[in-house]
Enzyme design. Sequence first.
Site, PDB file in Angstrom:
ATOM      1  N   GLY A   1       0.852  -1.185   0.000  1.00 56.35           N
ATOM      2  CA  GLY A   1       0.000   0.000   0.000  1.00 56.35           C
ATOM      3  C   GLY A   1       0.881   1.225   0.000  1.00 56.35           C
TER       4      GLY A   1
ATOM      5  N   HIS B   1      -2.029   7.631   7.232  1.00 49.53           N
ATOM      6  CA  HIS B   1      -1.119   8.562   6.533  1.00 49.53           C
ATOM      7  C   HIS B   1      -1.858   9.839   6.115  1.00 49.53           C
ATOM      8  CE1 HIS B   1       2.742   6.598   6.230  1.00 49.53           C
ATOM      9  NE2 HIS B   1       2.226   5.487   5.735  1.00 49.53           N
TER      10      HIS B   1
ATOM     11  N   CYS C   1       6.720   0.271   6.930  1.00 47.05           N
ATOM     12  CA  CYS C   1       6.285   1.442   6.173  1.00 47.05           C
ATOM     13  C   CYS C   1       7.433   1.886   5.283  1.00 47.05           C
ATOM     14  CB  CYS C   1       5.906   2.559   7.149  1.00 47.05           C
ATOM     15  SG  CYS C   1       5.329   4.051   6.321  1.00 47.05           S
ATOM     16  N   LEU C   2       7.122   2.227   4.038  1.00 49.03           N
ATOM     17  CA  LEU C   2       8.168   2.651   3.104  1.00 49.03           C
ATOM     18  C   LEU C   2       8.865   3.922   3.592  1.00 49.03           C
ATOM     19  CD1 LEU C   2       6.306   1.964  -0.265  1.00 49.03           C
ATOM     20  CD2 LEU C   2       7.935   0.483   0.935  1.00 49.03           C
TER      21      LEU C   2
ATOM     22  N   GLN D   1       2.945  10.141   1.219  1.00 45.96           N
ATOM     23  CA  GLN D   1       4.268   9.510   1.264  1.00 45.96           C
ATOM     24  C   GLN D   1       5.161   9.959   0.111  1.00 45.96           C
ATOM     25  OE1 GLN D   1       2.498   5.314   1.973  1.00 45.96           O
ATOM     26  NE2 GLN D   1       4.497   5.259   2.955  1.00 45.96           N
TER      27      GLN D   1
ATOM     28  N   HIS E   1      -3.688   1.438   7.914  1.00 49.45           N
ATOM     29  CA  HIS E   1      -2.332   2.020   7.893  1.00 49.45           C
ATOM     30  C   HIS E   1      -2.282   3.212   6.921  1.00 49.45           C
ATOM     31  CE1 HIS E   1       2.244   1.527   7.798  1.00 49.45           C
ATOM     32  NE2 HIS E   1       2.005   2.344   6.790  1.00 49.45           N
ATOM     33  N   GLU E   2      -2.832   3.003   5.721  1.00 48.63           N
ATOM     34  CA  GLU E   2      -2.782   4.068   4.709  1.00 48.63           C
ATOM     35  C   GLU E   2      -3.691   5.236   5.103  1.00 48.63           C
ATOM     36  OE1 GLU E   2      -0.410   3.762   2.818  1.00 48.63           O
ATOM     37  OE2 GLU E   2      -0.108   1.603   2.983  1.00 48.63           O
TER      38      GLU E   2
HETATM   39 ZN    ZN Z   1       3.186   3.679   5.670  1.00 49.78          ZN
END
Ligand code: ZN
Length: 180
Positions: free
Chosen positions: A48, A147, A101-102, A53, A143-144
Amino acid sequence: MGELLSVLQLGNPVLRQKASFVENINDEHIQKLIDDLMATVVKANGVGIAAPQVAQSCRLFIVASHPNSRYPNAPEMEPTAMINPKIIAHSTEIVKGWEGCLCVPGIRGLVPRYQAIEVEYTDRNDKLQKQELTDFVARIFQHEYDHLNGIIFLDRLKSNLDNIITEQEYQKQIINNTQL
Ligand code: ZN
């Protein structure tokens, strides 16, 4: 095919902003952003990615669960763009699962999330969608969604160091136990 975008790292203030609503989904810039996010998440072995991000502070993310080296047990699904998403209802049951997480490379945390959620979002064709999501896909959504509100998964960890491990230890211990 989308272009690869660079992903912000923890500490960048854009990650802490509340993202704004997407007004016009048919806008060329938004459609290109969706293509680029899809290309970027696949390349990064993510499941995701949210627009903030990549420094675009708008309410849009991609859920793209599929097995890969970072999440070998993830279920397979068609990558889906979710625009102006909302959580309408949720289970009382909360489950813990490992997340990365990226924006936070090399770290995994054991994060409590609702086991099931009912969500609403607009898809990239400007159609309103309502879905029930469970387990890992519900986890990705939550999670997304965080963000979009400036929340990082680390904020949700209980202050107990057993809830945080390095990527290397995660690969060694957790994946072998077939947990996500
Ligand atoms: Zn993340």
